[in-house]
Design a protein around this motif. Structure first.
Motif, mmCIF file in Angstrom:
data_model
loop_
_atom_site.group_PDB
_atom_site.id
_atom_site.type_symbol
_atom_site.label_atom_id
_atom_site.label_comp_id
_atom_site.label_asym_id
_atom_site.label_seq_id
_atom_site.Cartn_x
_atom_site.Cartn_y
_atom_site.Cartn_z
ATOM 1 N N VAL A 8 18.094 31.549 -33.787
ATOM 2 C CA VAL A 8 18.373 32.236 -32.335
ATOM 3 C C VAL A 8 17.298 31.892 -31.300
ATOM 4 O O VAL A 8 16.152 32.272 -31.583
ATOM 5 C CB VAL A 8 18.413 33.780 -32.603
ATOM 6 C CG1 VAL A 8 18.800 34.410 -31.431
ATOM 7 C CG2 VAL A 8 19.455 34.165 -33.460
ATOM 8 N N THR A 10 16.184 32.525 -27.381
ATOM 9 C CA THR A 10 16.530 33.469 -26.238
ATOM 10 C C THR A 10 16.020 32.744 -24.822
ATOM 11 O O THR A 10 15.076 32.096 -25.041
ATOM 12 C CB THR A 10 16.148 34.854 -26.269
ATOM 13 O OG1 THR A 10 14.643 34.893 -26.788
ATOM 14 C CG2 THR A 10 16.596 35.432 -27.399
ATOM 15 N N TYR A 49 26.676 29.945 -27.609
ATOM 16 C CA TYR A 49 25.788 30.146 -26.502
ATOM 17 C C TYR A 49 26.576 31.229 -25.602
ATOM 18 O O TYR A 49 27.541 31.275 -25.187
ATOM 19 C CB TYR A 49 25.611 28.787 -25.526
ATOM 20 C CG TYR A 49 24.859 29.154 -24.298
ATOM 21 C CD1 TYR A 49 23.647 29.454 -24.460
ATOM 22 C CD2 TYR A 49 25.528 28.970 -23.071
ATOM 23 C CE1 TYR A 49 22.927 29.824 -23.154
ATOM 24 C CE2 TYR A 49 24.715 29.112 -21.663
ATOM 25 C CZ TYR A 49 23.479 29.771 -21.839
ATOM 26 O OH TYR A 49 22.810 30.098 -20.624
ATOM 27 N N LYS A 53 23.608 36.638 -22.052
ATOM 28 C CA LYS A 53 22.512 37.225 -22.938
ATOM 29 C C LYS A 53 21.437 36.019 -22.738
ATOM 30 O O LYS A 53 20.188 36.277 -23.257
ATOM 31 C CB LYS A 53 22.626 37.397 -24.358
ATOM 32 C CG LYS A 53 23.500 38.729 -24.601
ATOM 33 C CD LYS A 53 23.725 38.753 -25.942
ATOM 34 C CE LYS A 53 24.819 39.791 -26.414
ATOM 35 N NZ LYS A 53 24.921 39.942 -28.096
ATOM 36 N N GLN A 54 21.678 35.007 -22.414
ATOM 37 C CA GLN A 54 20.985 33.780 -22.200
ATOM 38 C C GLN A 54 20.529 33.328 -23.832
ATOM 39 O O GLN A 54 19.189 33.336 -23.989
ATOM 40 C CB GLN A 54 19.706 33.558 -21.445
ATOM 41 C CG GLN A 54 20.207 33.775 -19.830
ATOM 42 C CD GLN A 54 18.800 33.625 -18.819
ATOM 43 O OE1 GLN A 54 17.734 34.091 -19.322
ATOM 44 N NE2 GLN A 54 19.257 33.034 -17.940
ATOM 45 N N GLU A 55 21.267 33.509 -24.850
ATOM 46 C CA GLU A 55 21.211 33.387 -26.163
ATOM 47 C C GLU A 55 21.723 32.293 -26.647
ATOM 48 O O GLU A 55 23.083 32.110 -26.350
ATOM 49 C CB GLU A 55 21.333 34.537 -26.840
ATOM 50 C CG GLU A 55 21.096 34.801 -28.260
ATOM 51 C CD GLU A 55 21.612 36.044 -28.790
ATOM 52 O OE1 GLU A 55 20.443 36.759 -28.932
ATOM 53 O OE2 GLU A 55 22.582 36.055 -29.281
#
Length: 86
Positions: A8, A10, A49, A53-55
Motif C-alpha cells: 500500500v 499513500t 488506485y 485517498k491518493q492510495e
C-alpha cells in the motif's frame, strides 16, 4: 513479503499514478484504468488506485518458478518510490 501480500502506497497523486502507468507500459506491463490485473512473463499483478485517498495498492499474485515474489515486490517498491521522488 510473499505473493498475495498487498503493498500500500499513500500520497500518490493522479500525475504520479500516470507516470507509474507509463513506466509499467515501457516495461511491457499493460495497465489500464484505476484497477485491474495484468501479466507479463509469468508475473501477474493486481492494482487498485483510489484518487480520492491518493492510495495505490499493488499485489503480486503469481510469479514463475525462477522469480520470487519477494524480488517482484522489491522491484515494485523501488519503482514507486523512485517515481515519488522524481
Amino acid at each position: 513479503m510473499t505473493a498475495d501480500t498487498p503493498q500500500v502506497f499513500t500520497g500518490i497523486t493522479q500525475a504520479q499514478y500516470a507516470k507509474l502507468i507509463e513506466k509499467a507500459r515501457a516495461a511491457g506491463m499493460v495497465i489500464n484504468g484505476n484497477n485491474g490485473r495484468a501479466s507479463r512473463m509469468g508475473v501477474e499483478l493486481e492494482w487498485n488506485y483510489c484518487e480520492e485517498k491518493q492510495e495505490l495498492v499493488l499485489t503480486c499474485l503469481k510469479t514463475p518458478f525462477f522469480v520470487s515474489a519477494q524480488d517482484v515486490n522489491a522491484k515494485l517498491h523501488a519503482l514507486v518510490n523512485e517515481t515519488l521522488r522524481a
